[in-house]
Structure formats: C-alpha cells, structure tokens
Design a protein around this motif. Structure first.
Motif, PDB file in Angstrom:
ATOM      1  N   LEU A 163       0.815  -1.215   0.000  1.00 47.03           N
ATOM      2  CA  LEU A 163       0.000   0.000   0.000  1.00 47.03           C
ATOM      3  C   LEU A 163       0.849   1.266   0.000  1.00 47.03           C
ATOM      4  CD1 LEU A 163      -2.716  -1.103   2.581  1.00 47.03           C
ATOM      5  CD2 LEU A 163      -3.037  -0.812   0.111  1.00 47.03           C
ATOM      6  N   ASP A 164       2.112   1.132   0.412  1.00 45.03           N
ATOM      7  CA  ASP A 164       2.987   2.301   0.531  1.00 45.03           C
ATOM      8  C   ASP A 164       4.131   2.192  -0.481  1.00 45.03           C
ATOM      9  OD1 ASP A 164       5.098   4.155   1.580  1.00 45.03           O
ATOM     10  OD2 ASP A 164       3.629   4.419   3.183  1.00 45.03           O
ATOM     11  N   VAL A 165       4.344   3.255  -1.238  1.00 43.26           N
ATOM     12  CA  VAL A 165       5.368   3.223  -2.285  1.00 43.26           C
ATOM     13  C   VAL A 165       6.772   3.075  -1.694  1.00 43.26           C
ATOM     14  CG1 VAL A 165       5.702   5.739  -2.457  1.00 43.26           C
ATOM     15  CG2 VAL A 165       6.039   4.310  -4.473  1.00 43.26           C
ATOM     16  N   TYR A 166       6.958   3.490  -0.439  1.00 48.29           N
ATOM     17  CA  TYR A 166       8.244   3.290   0.227  1.00 48.29           C
ATOM     18  C   TYR A 166       8.573   1.797   0.313  1.00 48.29           C
ATOM     19  CZ  TYR A 166      11.646   2.943   4.025  1.00 48.29           C
ATOM     20  OH  TYR A 166      12.745   2.622   4.779  1.00 48.29           O
ATOM     21  N   HIS A 167       7.570   0.987   0.651  1.00 50.30           N
ATOM     22  CA  HIS A 167       7.790  -0.455   0.749  1.00 50.30           C
ATOM     23  C   HIS A 167       8.004  -1.077  -0.631  1.00 50.30           C
ATOM     24  CE1 HIS A 167       7.036  -0.187   4.946  1.00 50.30           C
ATOM     25  NE2 HIS A 167       5.782   0.151   4.806  1.00 50.30           N
ATOM     26  N   ARG A 168       7.346  -0.543  -1.643  1.00 52.81           N
ATOM     27  CA  ARG A 168       7.579  -1.037  -3.009  1.00 52.81           C
ATOM     28  C   ARG A 168       9.032  -0.816  -3.412  1.00 52.81           C
ATOM     29  NH1 ARG A 168       5.271   2.261  -7.837  1.00 52.81           N
ATOM     30  NH2 ARG A 168       7.407   3.009  -7.898  1.00 52.81           N
ATOM     31  N   HIS A 169       9.520   0.393  -3.166  1.00 52.78           N
ATOM     32  CA  HIS A 169      10.901   0.686  -3.528  1.00 52.78           C
ATOM     33  C   HIS A 169      11.890  -0.190  -2.758  1.00 52.78           C
ATOM     34  CE1 HIS A 169       9.675   4.949  -5.051  1.00 52.78           C
ATOM     35  NE2 HIS A 169       9.518   4.027  -5.967  1.00 52.78           N
ATOM     36  N   ALA A 170      11.595  -0.464  -1.482  1.00 51.41           N
ATOM     37  CA  ALA A 170      12.480  -1.310  -0.677  1.00 51.41           C
ATOM     38  C   ALA A 170      12.502  -2.735  -1.219  1.00 51.41           C
ATOM     39  CB  ALA A 170      12.023  -1.308   0.778  1.00 51.41           C
ATOM     40  N   ILE A 171      11.336  -3.267  -1.598  1.00 57.15           N
ATOM     41  CA  ILE A 171      11.272  -4.629  -2.150  1.00 57.15           C
ATOM     42  C   ILE A 171      12.004  -4.697  -3.481  1.00 57.15           C
ATOM     43  CG2 ILE A 171       9.704  -6.332  -3.170  1.00 57.15           C
ATOM     44  CD1 ILE A 171       7.706  -5.628  -0.947  1.00 57.15           C
ATOM     45  N   GLU A 172      11.796  -3.707  -4.328  1.00 60.23           N
ATOM     46  CA  GLU A 172      12.461  -3.703  -5.639  1.00 60.23           C
ATOM     47  C   GLU A 172      13.971  -3.567  -5.500  1.00 60.23           C
ATOM     48  OE1 GLU A 172       8.849  -1.752  -8.325  1.00 60.23           O
ATOM     49  OE2 GLU A 172      10.373  -0.448  -7.428  1.00 60.23           O
ATOM     50  N   LYS A 173      14.413  -2.819  -4.502  1.00 61.23           N
ATOM     51  CA  LYS A 173      15.854  -2.608  -4.309  1.00 61.23           C
ATOM     52  C   LYS A 173      16.529  -3.849  -3.732  1.00 61.23           C
ATOM     53  CE  LYS A 173      19.158   0.421  -1.929  1.00 61.23           C
ATOM     54  NZ  LYS A 173      19.306   1.609  -1.049  1.00 61.23           N
ATOM     55  N   VAL A 174      15.887  -4.473  -2.738  1.00 63.06           N
ATOM     56  CA  VAL A 174      16.511  -5.621  -2.060  1.00 63.06           C
ATOM     57  C   VAL A 174      16.356  -6.904  -2.863  1.00 63.06           C
ATOM     58  CG1 VAL A 174      16.429  -7.059   0.008  1.00 63.06           C
ATOM     59  CG2 VAL A 174      16.225  -4.572   0.211  1.00 63.06           C
ATOM     60  N   TRP A 175      15.157  -7.125  -3.428  1.00 66.79           N
ATOM     61  CA  TRP A 175      14.847  -8.409  -4.053  1.00 66.79           C
ATOM     62  C   TRP A 175      14.707  -8.354  -5.568  1.00 66.79           C
ATOM     63  CZ3 TRP A 175      15.627 -12.405  -1.101  1.00 66.79           C
ATOM     64  CH2 TRP A 175      15.483 -12.288   0.286  1.00 66.79           C
ATOM     65  N   HIS A 176      14.649  -7.135  -6.137  1.00 60.46           N
ATOM     66  CA  HIS A 176      14.443  -6.979  -7.587  1.00 60.46           C
ATOM     67  C   HIS A 176      13.193  -7.768  -8.018  1.00 60.46           C
ATOM     68  CE1 HIS A 176      18.397  -5.182  -7.664  1.00 60.46           C
ATOM     69  NE2 HIS A 176      18.884  -6.252  -7.081  1.00 60.46           N
ATOM     70  N   ALA A 177      12.180  -7.739  -7.163  1.00 59.29           N
ATOM     71  CA  ALA A 177      10.962  -8.509  -7.403  1.00 59.29           C
ATOM     72  C   ALA A 177       9.886  -7.640  -8.036  1.00 59.29           C
ATOM     73  CB  ALA A 177      10.448  -9.101  -6.095  1.00 59.29           C
ATOM     74  N   LYS A 178       8.924  -8.290  -8.653  1.00 57.42           N
ATOM     75  CA  LYS A 178       7.775  -7.578  -9.222  1.00 57.42           C
ATOM     76  C   LYS A 178       6.888  -7.095  -8.084  1.00 57.42           C
ATOM     77  CE  LYS A 178       5.687  -9.855 -12.400  1.00 57.42           C
ATOM     78  NZ  LYS A 178       4.777 -10.843 -13.032  1.00 57.42           N
ATOM     79  N   CYS A 179       6.604  -5.805  -8.063  1.00 55.19           N
ATOM     80  CA  CYS A 179       5.849  -5.242  -6.941  1.00 55.19           C
ATOM     81  C   CYS A 179       4.872  -4.190  -7.449  1.00 55.19           C
ATOM     82  CB  CYS A 179       6.803  -4.629  -5.915  1.00 55.19           C
ATOM     83  SG  CYS A 179       6.026  -4.237  -4.337  1.00 55.19           S
TER      84      CYS A 179
END
Length: 315
Positions: free
Chosen positions: A27-43
């Motif tokens: 729900l929060d774009v901050y968490h999306r960026h963290a997931i994409e940065k750490v895991w390079h996952a689709k978010c």
C-alpha cells in the motif's frame, strides 16, 4: 503458478518465497521501492489488490503488522478475487488469528464498507466532511496536530491579516504544497478557507507515500470542489516543483530519528520560492526544531492545541 503476496515488507521476504511468477502488493510506495531494491521482485503499489486470476494469494498480517480493520478490508478484497488457493500468514497469538477469521467466516460474501467520514473546519471556514480508509493516517478520527497546523496557516495567509508572511509576494495564484497529506486534511482546509473566505486562487499539490491516502485525498478534493494534483511519492516532490511554491505544509512522522522529517524539510527548501513559507507541526518542538533549522535558520514556534507549529521563511 501465479502468486500474489499481500502485506509483506522487504524484511519479511525470502528468496524461496519469490520463486516463480510472484507479484508483491503493498500500500505504501516506500515499501515497493524497498522490495524492488533488495529483491528486484515484481511489486505493485495500489490502494486495492490487483485483479487476477491468482493461483495462490498469501496474506501476511497480525496485530503488529497492520490494524484489524485493514486486515478485514484486505481479507474481503482477497475473497472477491477468488484465488484458487489462499494462505494466511498470521503473526501473533492463535486467539487473535481465530478472532480475525471469526469476523468473516459466518458470512464471507457480505460486502462491508470500511471507510470513515468525520467533520473538520478552521475559523472562518466552512465545515468539511472528510473521508478516509483503513491504512490512512488517523483513519476514523481527526488528527489534532494536523488541525492545529491548518488553523495556524489559514490565519497567517488570510488577506485580512496584515502580518501575512507572503504579502510581499502578492501572487495572483497561491501555490501550496502539502507533504505527507494523508486524506488531505491540512491542504484542503487551507485551500477551502482561502477560496471561500478570501476569494483567493489556490493551486494545491498534495503528496503522500501511501496509496490509500492518495485515493482519499483525491476523493475529498473532488467532493469539496477544490482543484488539486495528488501525487504518490516517497522521496519529495518531483523536480519540476523546484522553487515554484509560496507555502509548504507538512506533518512529518516522528519515528526513525526524524529521518523522514529530514526528507520533508529538504523538499520544503527545494520547493519554496524565495520568501516562501514553510510550516510543520509536532507535539514537542525540541525534536523537530533542530532539524528545521538545518534548512531554515530562523524558526518561529507557535503553540496551538497542545502542539507546536514551526514556521520559517526561505531567504
């Protein structure tokens, strides 16, 4: 197999969980960026869950993960997606898990609205009925700090106030930036007061990192007849805003040793024109004032409703 992970942050994930065709929803774009940065996952960051079809939806929740009302709201959305398989990854006591499931198991097809409506106004302005949703800051209640900020700014900017801090600028349109806007409480109260009371033209931009806050702020602006641009972002305003704003308002979170307040105030310094005014609010000025002074050497502290409104002019 198409899998949707709901409610997970970067620290909750493992490489095994992300094997295959996996999409994370936040729900929060901050968490999306963290997931994409750490895991390079689709978010995906959005106010509501993405349409399927989904072979598996896995939902991470619990009292320390999110509010009970947000859990129920997302459980309802998951049920409406009709995934082939559902897994509840609950963090907490078994009793709390059973209590959550008991609220939906007797009538799982019942569609409930979890939105809240509550009134707010500033002196000289009309009462506005705000809408908020689970996940929004201060869902179901008025934030007293935000109201204190709106009251101080509305009074300061009134054309009847000879001490109006931007009187030397006399803009034909007042450009107002509300950072961390939530459901739009501060920006919309100020814009409506100036529009209705002083007949002033206001160009309002509201920014928040939470998708449901952005949804609520946009809905409230439309309901009140206030033209506003609402932006989902977690790293300050877009570069095109640099040096164009007359007024910045922000109610920064106090956690993380004021690191988020740093982002707010760096944005304020960058976004304001010379002579523009920055207003922030906090419960105790002792924590936020030193941060604000790093960007604006002169800080006036205005007490209101048990809060401190910090005011600075960009030189």
């Amino acid at each position: 197999m198409r899998t949707l992970l709901v409610g997970y942050k970067a620290a909750d994930l493992t490489a095994k969980m992300l094997e295959g065709d996996v999409t994370c929803h936040v729900l929060d774009v901050y968490h999306r960026h963290a997931i994409e940065k750490v895991w390079h996952a689709k978010c995906i960051c959005s106010a509501h869950l993405p349409e399927g079809p989904w072979d598996l939806v896995k939902f991470h929740t619990g009292p320390k993960v999110m509010s009970g009302e947000l859990s129920l709201d997302l459980l309802q959305e998951i049920h409406l997606l009709k995934p082939a398989k559902f897994e509840l990854d609950f963090v907490g006591r078994e009793r709390d898990r059973n209590d959550l499931l008991s609220k939906v198991k007797d009538d799982p097809d019942r569609i409930r609205s979890f939105k809240a409506e509550w009134p707010a106004s500033v002196p000289g302005g009309k009462k506005l009925m705000f809408t908020s949703y689970p996940g929004c800051f201060c869902h179901r209640r008025l934030d007293e700090g935000g109201l204190a900020l709106a009251e101080v700014v509305s009074k300061d900017l009134s054309i009847s106030n000879i001490q109006c801090p931007i009187s030397n600028i006399q803009p034909s349109i007042l450009n107002l930036l509300d950072m961390g806007c939530g459901c739009g409480l501060v920006g919309l109260l100020v814009a409506d007061r100036l529009k209705e009371g002083d007949k002033a033209s206001v160009s309002l931009v509201m920014v928040d990192s939470h998708s449901r806050a952005v949804e609520a702020a946009g809905e409230n602006a439309a309901k009140f007849g206030i033209a506003a641009e609402v932006i989902l972002a977690d790293d300050g305003s877009p570069s095109r805003m640099d040096g164009t704003f007359d007024v910045f308002v922000g109610n920064p979170p106090y956690y993380s040793d004021y690191r988020i307040a740093d982002v707010f105030l760096e944005t304020a310094k960058r976004a304001l024109k010379t002579g523009g005014v920055c207003y922030t609010v906090c419960k105790n000025a002792a924590g936020l004032e030193p941060v604000q002074r790093r960007y604006f050497p002169d800080v006036a502290v205005i007490p209101r409703r048990g809060y401190a409104v910090l005011k600075s002019v960009k030189n």
